[in-house]
Write a protein that holds these residues in place. Structure first.
Motif, PDB file in Angstrom:
ATOM      1  N   UNK A 106       0.841  -1.218   0.000  1.00 27.01           N
ATOM      2  CA  UNK A 106       0.000   0.000   0.000  1.00 27.01           C
ATOM      3  C   UNK A 106       0.867   1.255   0.000  1.00 27.01           C
ATOM      4  N   UNK A 107       1.915   1.204   0.836  1.00 22.91           N
ATOM      5  CA  UNK A 107       2.782   2.390   0.993  1.00 22.91           C
ATOM      6  C   UNK A 107       3.479   2.712  -0.340  1.00 22.91           C
ATOM      7  N   UNK A 108       3.865   1.669  -1.081  1.00 25.79           N
ATOM      8  CA  UNK A 108       4.537   1.899  -2.379  1.00 25.79           C
ATOM      9  C   UNK A 108       3.561   2.528  -3.375  1.00 25.79           C
ATOM     10  N   UNK A 109       2.338   2.003  -3.420  1.00 23.23           N
ATOM     11  CA  UNK A 109       1.328   2.572  -4.340  1.00 23.23           C
ATOM     12  C   UNK A 109       1.152   4.054  -4.021  1.00 23.23           C
ATOM     13  N   UNK A 110       0.984   4.370  -2.738  1.00 23.61           N
ATOM     14  CA  UNK A 110       0.741   5.764  -2.333  1.00 23.61           C
ATOM     15  C   UNK A 110       1.906   6.656  -2.753  1.00 23.61           C
ATOM     16  N   UNK A 111       3.145   6.128  -2.613  1.00 23.69           N
ATOM     17  CA  UNK A 111       4.322   6.933  -2.954  1.00 23.69           C
ATOM     18  C   UNK A 111       4.379   7.202  -4.459  1.00 23.69           C
ATOM     19  N   UNK A 112       4.058   6.188  -5.268  1.00 19.70           N
ATOM     20  CA  UNK A 112       4.111   6.389  -6.731  1.00 19.70           C
ATOM     21  C   UNK A 112       2.983   7.345  -7.165  1.00 19.70           C
ATOM     22  N   UNK A 113       1.791   7.156  -6.603  1.00 23.89           N
ATOM     23  CA  UNK A 113       0.677   8.062  -6.926  1.00 23.89           C
ATOM     24  C   UNK A 113       1.082   9.502  -6.593  1.00 23.89           C
ATOM     25  N   UNK A 114       1.666   9.698  -5.419  1.00 22.98           N
ATOM     26  CA  UNK A 114       2.067  11.036  -4.954  1.00 22.98           C
ATOM     27  C   UNK A 114       3.124  11.655  -5.879  1.00 22.98           C
ATOM     28  N   UNK A 115       3.943  10.805  -6.508  1.00 20.79           N
ATOM     29  CA  UNK A 115       5.025  11.330  -7.365  1.00 20.79           C
ATOM     30  C   UNK A 115       4.473  12.106  -8.563  1.00 20.79           C
ATOM     31  N   UNK A 116       3.192  11.882  -8.889  1.00 22.13           N
ATOM     32  CA  UNK A 116       2.586  12.596 -10.020  1.00 22.13           C
ATOM     33  C   UNK A 116       1.769  13.805  -9.562  1.00 22.13           C
TER      34      UNK A 116
END
Ligand code: BEZ
Ligand code: FE
Length: 305
Positions: A23-33
């Motif tokens: 979950x934390x990885x998904x959130x980090x990649x989403x946030x990168x955009x």
């Protein structure tokens, strides 16, 4: 139901700590955009991230599978040039082309449904007069096609441009031959009462190009590369939504097997009435005693916008 004896990663409950990390990885990649200055691009990239990660997590994708997918896309890219578009073909067989067309051609009253353009449309084609011949040198059973183009209120659309293209009875478009022939394609205009008529050849089933990675994938999953018999139409008129569509042949076996690019809509399946040799043609054309067929396609255009 009996449980399978061997479990793979997809069956395994990842456990709370594993779920937290994913979950934390998904959130980090989403946030990168998040800081994208283009809001549409931000929406696209964030949604793509969420769906892609959901796919990877749902199937518990292995590293070998990821590399196989990358190899597949690399091969598809290498095969792609001005003549051959393997990546569009991939979008077609995944139904992505048809879904995008469906989303972008919203249902409007009884407006004719849209379907895929396909790779064999060309920018130019010969103009024919009403009742002219689209087939030219393309081989096949002569087919008389007639109909009208109307708006949502049933009013005729005069002078609409109708472009038509099709494969011959060997399953090939003119552009698939090594010579420069132009056959099985033409455009014409509707008359003052929105009517049109032309000769073509009766459509027959044909395979999409299947000698590349997309064909290999279809074979691996046991799917047919064959398209249901169809005749392509592109209809344009000022003030109306551009219509890219086909008609399909009622009774065609391939409609039962399934169209390889999911282009079929029930409303586009038309009866073709086969005529015995010697039956007079509607326009008095001399068909030399050959059998022929006829169909009707009444087109309704949606307003632009
Ligand atoms: C076609 O109908 O011409 C076509 C459509 C999608 C992929 C290949 C061919
Ligand atoms: Fe086609």
């Amino acid at each position: 139901m009996t449980r399978p004896t061997s479990r793979n990663a997809a069956d395994t409950d990842p456990g709370p700590e594993q779920v937290r990390r994913e979950d934390e990885l998904v959130a980090r990649v989403v946030e990168s955009f998040a800081a994208s200055p283009d809001p549409r691009l931000r929406l696209l990239m964030q949604a793509l991230t969420r769906h892609l990660h959901a796919f990877i997590r749902e199937v518990r994708l292995t590293e070998d599978e990821l590399f196989a997918a990358i190899r597949f896309l690399t091969d598809a890219g290498h095969l792609t040039d001005d003549e051959r578009q393997e990546l569009i073909l991939l979008s077609d067989v995944l139904g992505a082309s048809m879904q995008t067309i469906t989303v972008n051609n919203q249902a409007f009253g009884d407006a004719t449904e849209a379907t895929v353009l396909g790779p064999f449309h060309t920018e130019s084609s010969p103009e024919i007069e009403p009742g002219g011949d689209v087939a030219g040198a393309a081989s096949g059973m002569p087919c008389w096609v007639e109909g009208t183009v109307r708006d949502g209120q049933g009013l005729p659309v005069p002078h609409a441009r109708i472009e038509v293209w099709e494969a011959d009875d060997r399953g090939r478009y003119d552009v698939q031959y090594a010579d420069d022939r132009v056959a099985g394609r033409a455009h014409l205009r509707t008359d003052a009462s929105g009517g049109y008529r032309f000769w073509a050849v009766k459509p027959t089933p044909y395979p999409i190009p299947d000698d590349g990675p997309v064909g290999a994938m279809l074979r691996a999953v046991g799917r047919s590369p064959v398209r249901a018999s169809h005749l392509h139409f592109l209809v344009t008129a000022p003030g109306y939504r551009r219509l890219v569509t086909h008609i399909f042949v009622e009774g065609d076996e391939q409609l039962v097997v399934g169209d390889s690019v999911f282009g079929v809509r029930d409303s586009l399946i038309k009866p073709f009435e086969d005529q015995a040799g010697g039956t007079p043609a509607p326009d008095g054309r001399d068909l030399g005693g050959r059998p022929w067929t006829r169909t009707r396609f009444d087109i309704v255009l949606a307003p632009e916008g």
